[in-house]
Motif scaffolding. Sequence first.
Motif, mmCIF file in Angstrom:
data_model
loop_
_atom_site.group_PDB
_atom_site.id
_atom_site.type_symbol
_atom_site.label_atom_id
_atom_site.label_comp_id
_atom_site.label_asym_id
_atom_site.label_seq_id
_atom_site.Cartn_x
_atom_site.Cartn_y
_atom_site.Cartn_z
ATOM 1 N N SER A 225 0.828 -1.211 0.000
ATOM 2 C CA SER A 225 0.000 0.000 0.000
ATOM 3 C C SER A 225 0.861 1.259 0.000
ATOM 4 O O SER A 225 0.532 2.242 -0.664
ATOM 5 C CB SER A 225 -0.944 0.000 1.214
ATOM 6 N N GLY A 226 1.973 1.226 0.733
ATOM 7 C CA GLY A 226 2.868 2.385 0.746
ATOM 8 C C GLY A 226 3.484 2.642 -0.617
ATOM 9 O O GLY A 226 3.688 3.791 -1.015
ATOM 10 N N GLU A 227 3.785 1.575 -1.345
ATOM 11 C CA GLU A 227 4.342 1.714 -2.687
ATOM 12 C C GLU A 227 3.302 2.259 -3.646
ATOM 13 O O GLU A 227 3.621 3.069 -4.524
ATOM 14 C CB GLU A 227 4.849 0.354 -3.164
ATOM 15 N N LEU A 228 2.059 1.845 -3.474
ATOM 16 C CA LEU A 228 0.976 2.356 -4.322
ATOM 17 C C LEU A 228 0.778 3.846 -4.100
ATOM 18 O O LEU A 228 0.604 4.607 -5.059
ATOM 19 C CB LEU A 228 -0.322 1.606 -4.012
ATOM 20 N N ARG A 229 0.820 4.286 -2.853
ATOM 21 C CA ARG A 229 0.636 5.701 -2.528
ATOM 22 C C ARG A 229 1.701 6.577 -3.194
ATOM 23 O O ARG A 229 1.418 7.703 -3.588
ATOM 24 C CB ARG A 229 0.711 5.913 -1.019
ATOM 25 N N ARG A 230 2.901 6.050 -3.317
ATOM 26 C CA ARG A 230 4.004 6.862 -3.849
ATOM 27 C C ARG A 230 4.206 6.709 -5.351
ATOM 28 O O ARG A 230 5.130 7.287 -5.920
ATOM 29 C CB ARG A 230 5.299 6.501 -3.108
ATOM 30 N N LEU A 231 3.331 5.942 -5.993
ATOM 31 C CA LEU A 231 3.459 5.761 -7.443
ATOM 32 C C LEU A 231 3.222 7.066 -8.195
ATOM 33 O O LEU A 231 2.333 7.835 -7.849
ATOM 34 C CB LEU A 231 2.452 4.718 -7.934
ATOM 35 N N GLU A 232 4.010 7.277 -9.240
ATOM 36 C CA GLU A 232 3.827 8.406 -10.148
ATOM 37 C C GLU A 232 3.811 7.859 -11.577
ATOM 38 O O GLU A 232 4.277 6.751 -11.841
ATOM 39 C CB GLU A 232 4.960 9.421 -9.975
ATOM 40 N N PHE A 233 3.287 8.661 -12.505
ATOM 41 C CA PHE A 233 3.206 8.208 -13.893
ATOM 42 C C PHE A 233 4.589 7.928 -14.474
ATOM 43 O O PHE A 233 4.749 7.062 -15.336
ATOM 44 C CB PHE A 233 2.482 9.248 -14.751
ATOM 45 N N LYS A 234 5.595 8.625 -14.001
ATOM 46 C CA LYS A 234 6.943 8.422 -14.541
ATOM 47 C C LYS A 234 7.517 7.057 -14.164
ATOM 48 O O LYS A 234 8.518 6.618 -14.736
ATOM 49 C CB LYS A 234 7.883 9.533 -14.070
ATOM 50 N N HIS A 235 6.895 6.385 -13.202
ATOM 51 C CA HIS A 235 7.364 5.060 -12.799
ATOM 52 C C HIS A 235 6.844 3.960 -13.726
ATOM 53 O O HIS A 235 7.296 2.823 -13.640
ATOM 54 C CB HIS A 235 6.927 4.755 -11.362
ATOM 55 N N PHE A 236 5.905 4.319 -14.611
ATOM 56 C CA PHE A 236 5.322 3.342 -15.538
ATOM 57 C C PHE A 236 6.104 3.333 -16.849
ATOM 58 O O PHE A 236 6.376 4.382 -17.424
ATOM 59 C CB PHE A 236 3.861 3.671 -15.830
ATOM 60 N N ASP A 237 6.464 2.136 -17.298
ATOM 61 C CA ASP A 237 7.086 1.962 -18.607
ATOM 62 C C ASP A 237 6.043 1.301 -19.500
ATOM 63 O O ASP A 237 5.836 0.085 -19.449
ATOM 64 C CB ASP A 237 8.331 1.072 -18.484
ATOM 65 N N LYS A 238 5.369 2.095 -20.324
ATOM 66 C CA LYS A 238 4.252 1.576 -21.115
ATOM 67 C C LYS A 238 4.710 0.650 -22.242
ATOM 68 O O LYS A 238 3.925 -0.152 -22.730
ATOM 69 C CB LYS A 238 3.427 2.725 -21.687
ATOM 70 N N HIS A 239 5.986 0.776 -22.662
ATOM 71 C CA HIS A 239 6.491 -0.079 -23.743
ATOM 72 C C HIS A 239 6.756 -1.498 -23.241
ATOM 73 O O HIS A 239 6.430 -2.485 -23.906
ATOM 74 C CB HIS A 239 7.763 0.515 -24.339
ATOM 75 N N ASN A 240 7.372 -1.599 -22.062
ATOM 76 C CA ASN A 240 7.664 -2.918 -21.493
ATOM 77 C C ASN A 240 6.580 -3.377 -20.526
ATOM 78 O O ASN A 240 6.667 -4.479 -19.986
ATOM 79 C CB ASN A 240 9.011 -2.888 -20.760
ATOM 80 N N ARG A 241 5.584 -2.506 -20.303
ATOM 81 C CA ARG A 241 4.469 -2.799 -19.397
ATOM 82 C C ARG A 241 4.995 -3.177 -18.003
ATOM 83 O O ARG A 241 4.670 -4.225 -17.452
ATOM 84 C CB ARG A 241 3.612 -3.908 -19.979
ATOM 85 N N THR A 242 5.837 -2.315 -17.444
ATOM 86 C CA THR A 242 6.396 -2.554 -16.118
ATOM 87 C C THR A 242 6.302 -1.289 -15.265
ATOM 88 O O THR A 242 6.141 -0.178 -15.794
ATOM 89 C CB THR A 242 7.871 -2.982 -16.176
ATOM 90 N N ILE A 243 6.399 -1.470 -13.952
ATOM 91 C CA ILE A 243 6.436 -0.360 -13.000
ATOM 92 C C ILE A 243 7.728 -0.479 -12.214
ATOM 93 O O ILE A 243 8.054 -1.546 -11.685
ATOM 94 C CB ILE A 243 5.247 -0.409 -12.015
#
Length: 277
Positions: A123-141
């Motif tokens: 839950s703590g990791e979810l709270r701190r997620l930002e869009f820049k942490h998403f790699d849409k090409h490799n589909r990873t966070i």
Amino acid sequence: MALVNNAVATRINYIRGVRHLMLALDKLPEDCTVHEIKGFLAGLKKEGRLSSSTLNLRVCGLKYYFRYVANRLDLVVKIPNPRIAKYETEVLSTAELKLLFSVCRDVRQLLILQLLFDTGIRSGELRRLEFKHFDKHNRTITLHTTKGKVLRVVPYGEHVRIVLKDYVQMLGYFPKGALLESYKEQGKPLTMRGLQHIVRQIAKRSGIKKKISCHTFRHTYAVHFLNNGGHLPQLQRLLGHKHITTTLHYLKYAHLPLQQIVTPLDNMMCTDHENKV
């Protein structure tokens, strides 16, 4: 504790335990006798307001203080740690997960549940997620603020990608900071209490009798991962467990697809046949 890179939550809990003792006995911890410290801890247990795991944190905080601050190893040895009660891990079925998704009131709530289940993040990791942490090409966070400060990369699926897109359309803009913003302060992340409240309310509307929290989805992710043929070393890396023994806990809840396993003999005979061909 900050210098040795202890987690913030650990620091807070340890300091809370030391402060509690000082306020209750009105003296520094090192000025207390073993009898006074044990009496204080026994009183906390008798009141029944603290769980066994929370009481254990109080003891660990005091022992840390006596070992590294007050240099009183005699007190460390003489204070016992309480036995922690073992609770059964709640795991949600496919039907229960679909029911929870169906009672979400908006895309934001759906995104929260699907991210928790699809990735197994804390839950703590979810709270701190930002869009820049998403790699849409490799589909990873990429998780930079994990427990223990260890960099971790987890995959996410097509359904989360679609819900993310719907979430941005609902907002009308890309959040520059936290993915899940606070209701009260734009740009600030949703508080832990706010996140927990959202999950509790969704669970309440679903009518499911199980005790459901944010961490329930992490447990559920682990068991479903194993049930779908995932391997323990993979799961250990995805969950960010330091020790494989922590991951092994999920085996007793998993129903491994034994009918899909090729036995050693069949595998050997198949290999021999291929070599002959």
